[in-house]
Design a protein around this motif. Structure first.
Motif, PDB file in Angstrom:
ATOM      1  N   ARG A  69       0.848  -1.200   0.000  1.00 49.61           N
ATOM      2  CA  ARG A  69       0.000   0.000   0.000  1.00 49.61           C
ATOM      3  C   ARG A  69       0.881   1.248   0.000  1.00 49.61           C
ATOM      4  NH1 ARG A  69      -0.567   2.504   5.059  1.00 49.61           N
ATOM      5  NH2 ARG A  69       0.256   1.274   6.764  1.00 49.61           N
ATOM      6  N   ARG A  70       0.318   2.337  -0.464  1.00 46.84           N
ATOM      7  CA  ARG A  70       1.054   3.595  -0.567  1.00 46.84           C
ATOM      8  C   ARG A  70       1.211   4.219   0.819  1.00 46.84           C
ATOM      9  NH1 ARG A  70      -0.179   8.420  -4.866  1.00 46.84           N
ATOM     10  NH2 ARG A  70       1.600   9.688  -4.277  1.00 46.84           N
ATOM     11  N   ILE A  71       2.446   4.585   1.155  1.00 50.33           N
ATOM     12  CA  ILE A  71       2.758   5.299   2.397  1.00 50.33           C
ATOM     13  C   ILE A  71       3.707   6.436   2.056  1.00 50.33           C
ATOM     14  CG2 ILE A  71       2.450   3.286   3.895  1.00 50.33           C
ATOM     15  CD1 ILE A  71       5.546   3.066   3.985  1.00 50.33           C
ATOM     16  N   ARG A  72       3.879   7.345   2.983  1.00 48.08           N
ATOM     17  CA  ARG A  72       4.863   8.410   2.797  1.00 48.08           C
ATOM     18  C   ARG A  72       6.258   7.853   3.068  1.00 48.08           C
ATOM     19  NH1 ARG A  72       3.939  12.396   7.141  1.00 48.08           N
ATOM     20  NH2 ARG A  72       3.671  10.447   8.241  1.00 48.08           N
ATOM     21  N   PHE A  73       7.268   8.368   2.398  1.00 42.82           N
ATOM     22  CA  PHE A  73       8.643   7.921   2.628  1.00 42.82           C
ATOM     23  C   PHE A  73       9.013   8.121   4.100  1.00 42.82           C
ATOM     24  CE2 PHE A  73      13.276   8.370   2.524  1.00 42.82           C
ATOM     25  CZ  PHE A  73      13.616   7.216   1.837  1.00 42.82           C
ATOM     26  N   HIS A  74       8.560   9.207   4.687  1.00 35.32           N
ATOM     27  CA  HIS A  74       8.850   9.510   6.095  1.00 35.32           C
ATOM     28  C   HIS A  74       8.279   8.448   7.040  1.00 35.32           C
ATOM     29  CE1 HIS A  74      10.036  12.164   9.385  1.00 35.32           C
ATOM     30  NE2 HIS A  74       8.882  11.872   9.953  1.00 35.32           N
ATOM     31  N   ASP A  75       7.235   7.753   6.611  1.00 33.12           N
ATOM     32  CA  ASP A  75       6.645   6.695   7.445  1.00 33.12           C
ATOM     33  C   ASP A  75       7.641   5.572   7.724  1.00 33.12           C
ATOM     34  OD1 ASP A  75       4.220   8.050   7.582  1.00 33.12           O
ATOM     35  OD2 ASP A  75       3.382   6.993   5.849  1.00 33.12           O
ATOM     36  N   LEU A  76       8.643   5.401   6.864  1.00 35.12           N
ATOM     37  CA  LEU A  76       9.671   4.388   7.098  1.00 35.12           C
ATOM     38  C   LEU A  76      10.450   4.691   8.379  1.00 35.12           C
ATOM     39  CD1 LEU A  76      11.081   3.947   3.481  1.00 35.12           C
ATOM     40  CD2 LEU A  76       9.484   2.448   4.705  1.00 35.12           C
ATOM     41  N   ARG A  77      10.670   5.964   8.635  1.00 35.48           N
ATOM     42  CA  ARG A  77      11.380   6.389   9.845  1.00 35.48           C
ATOM     43  C   ARG A  77      10.582   5.989  11.090  1.00 35.48           C
ATOM     44  NH1 ARG A  77      14.741  10.878  11.663  1.00 35.48           N
ATOM     45  NH2 ARG A  77      13.781  11.918  13.432  1.00 35.48           N
ATOM     46  N   HIS A  78       9.289   6.264  11.056  1.00 36.25           N
ATOM     47  CA  HIS A  78       8.422   5.928  12.182  1.00 36.25           C
ATOM     48  C   HIS A  78       8.331   4.416  12.370  1.00 36.25           C
ATOM     49  CE1 HIS A  78       5.264   6.520  15.117  1.00 36.25           C
ATOM     50  NE2 HIS A  78       4.510   5.657  14.464  1.00 36.25           N
ATOM     51  N   SER A  79       8.200   3.690  11.269  1.00 32.12           N
ATOM     52  CA  SER A  79       8.125   2.230  11.341  1.00 32.12           C
ATOM     53  C   SER A  79       9.406   1.646  11.921  1.00 32.12           C
ATOM     54  CB  SER A  79       7.878   1.637   9.949  1.00 32.12           C
ATOM     55  OG  SER A  79       6.630   2.052   9.468  1.00 32.12           O
ATOM     56  N   THR A  80      10.542   2.174  11.504  1.00 31.06           N
ATOM     57  CA  THR A  80      11.832   1.696  12.019  1.00 31.06           C
ATOM     58  C   THR A  80      11.922   1.909  13.518  1.00 31.06           C
ATOM     59  OG1 THR A  80      12.932   2.092   9.908  1.00 31.06           O
ATOM     60  CG2 THR A  80      14.336   1.993  11.864  1.00 31.06           C
ATOM     61  N   ALA A  81      11.581   3.106  13.971  1.00 35.51           N
ATOM     62  CA  ALA A  81      11.647   3.403  15.405  1.00 35.51           C
ATOM     63  C   ALA A  81      10.690   2.510  16.194  1.00 35.51           C
ATOM     64  CB  ALA A  81      11.323   4.877  15.649  1.00 35.51           C
ATOM     65  N   THR A  82       9.503   2.293  15.664  1.00 35.27           N
ATOM     66  CA  THR A  82       8.521   1.430  16.339  1.00 35.27           C
ATOM     67  C   THR A  82       9.041  -0.005  16.431  1.00 35.27           C
ATOM     68  OG1 THR A  82       6.688   2.818  15.571  1.00 35.27           O
ATOM     69  CG2 THR A  82       6.147   0.573  16.248  1.00 35.27           C
ATOM     70  N   LEU A  83       9.583  -0.525  15.335  1.00 33.72           N
ATOM     71  CA  LEU A  83      10.120  -1.888  15.340  1.00 33.72           C
ATOM     72  C   LEU A  83      11.282  -2.021  16.315  1.00 33.72           C
ATOM     73  CD1 LEU A  83      10.002  -2.724  11.527  1.00 33.72           C
ATOM     74  CD2 LEU A  83       8.668  -3.810  13.346  1.00 33.72           C
ATOM     75  N   LEU A  84      12.160  -1.023  16.362  1.00 31.32           N
ATOM     76  CA  LEU A  84      13.283  -1.069  17.303  1.00 31.32           C
ATOM     77  C   LEU A  84      12.785  -1.080  18.745  1.00 31.32           C
ATOM     78  CD1 LEU A  84      15.776   1.400  15.585  1.00 31.32           C
ATOM     79  CD2 LEU A  84      16.034  -1.084  15.817  1.00 31.32           C
ATOM     80  N   LEU A  85      11.806  -0.244  19.034  1.00 33.22           N
ATOM     81  CA  LEU A  85      11.244  -0.190  20.377  1.00 33.22           C
ATOM     82  C   LEU A  85      10.607  -1.525  20.745  1.00 33.22           C
ATOM     83  CD1 LEU A  85      10.905   1.755  22.744  1.00 33.22           C
ATOM     84  CD2 LEU A  85       8.779   2.544  21.722  1.00 33.22           C
ATOM     85  N   GLU A  86       9.882  -2.118  19.809  1.00 35.55           N
ATOM     86  CA  GLU A  86       9.245  -3.414  20.056  1.00 35.55           C
ATOM     87  C   GLU A  86      10.261  -4.537  20.226  1.00 35.55           C
ATOM     88  OE1 GLU A  86       6.528  -3.676  16.759  1.00 35.55           O
ATOM     89  OE2 GLU A  86       4.928  -2.696  17.896  1.00 35.55           O
ATOM     90  N   GLN A  87      11.456  -4.358  19.694  1.00 36.20           N
ATOM     91  CA  GLN A  87      12.516  -5.362  19.844  1.00 36.20           C
ATOM     92  C   GLN A  87      13.329  -5.161  21.120  1.00 36.20           C
ATOM     93  OE1 GLN A  87      12.862  -8.075  17.801  1.00 36.20           O
ATOM     94  NE2 GLN A  87      10.935  -7.245  17.064  1.00 36.20           N
TER      95      GLN A  87
END
Length: 153
Positions: A69-87
């Protein structure tokens, strides 16, 4: 936390960045005196900054080809931070990676993730205290903060 490693012992991310740096150095050499040193890691072949609209167009093409699905490029930054926090990566490390000046900014932006992780941790603890022989992996999707205390028998 166990980190994936390439056959030579490097992490895949580090190897990818080193390959990019080598390509970047080759582009710099090929451009010669026409090189525009903007100080960015990712640039056009002449060293100039990548235009936002160009990045968005290429990113949307990649998403479409991958069937995502279409997302903003900046959303990758948020997803990365969320995944790191969850790990289990500490908030201060995520703050540094994101370049936030104050940890309060990071804590505020990712408070919903931290609340969910706290609630999951308390749920796992409660289950372990009731059924020590079992292990559960049922996450809770509610964003309400956990109770401050629990009855222990």
């Amino acid at each position: 936390m166990r980190r994936p490693r390439a056959p030579n012992g490097e992490s895949p991310c580090l190897r990818s960045l080193e390959q990019h740096r080598n390509r970047h150095l080759q582009e710099h050499e090929a451009a010669g005196t026409d090189w525009k040193d903007c100080g960015y890691v990712f640039t056009r072949p002449d060293g100039a900054p990548i235009e936002g609209s160009t990045l968005t167009r290429h990113f949307n093409t990649l998403l479409r080809r991958a069937g995502l699905r279409r997302i903003r490029f900046h959303d990758l930054r948020h997803s990365t931070a969320t995944l790191l926090l969850e790990q289990g990566v500490e908030l201060v490390v995520i703050k540094e990676l994101l370049g936030h000046a104050h940890i309060g900014v990071t804590a505020t932006v990712y408070a919903h993730v931290r609340l969910r992780l706290q609630r999951d941790a308390i749920g796992l603890l409660g289950h372990a205290l009731r059924y020590p022989a079992e292990i559960t992996d049922k996450p809770d999707s509610d964003d309400e903060p956990p109770f401050a205390g629990a009855v222990v028998r």
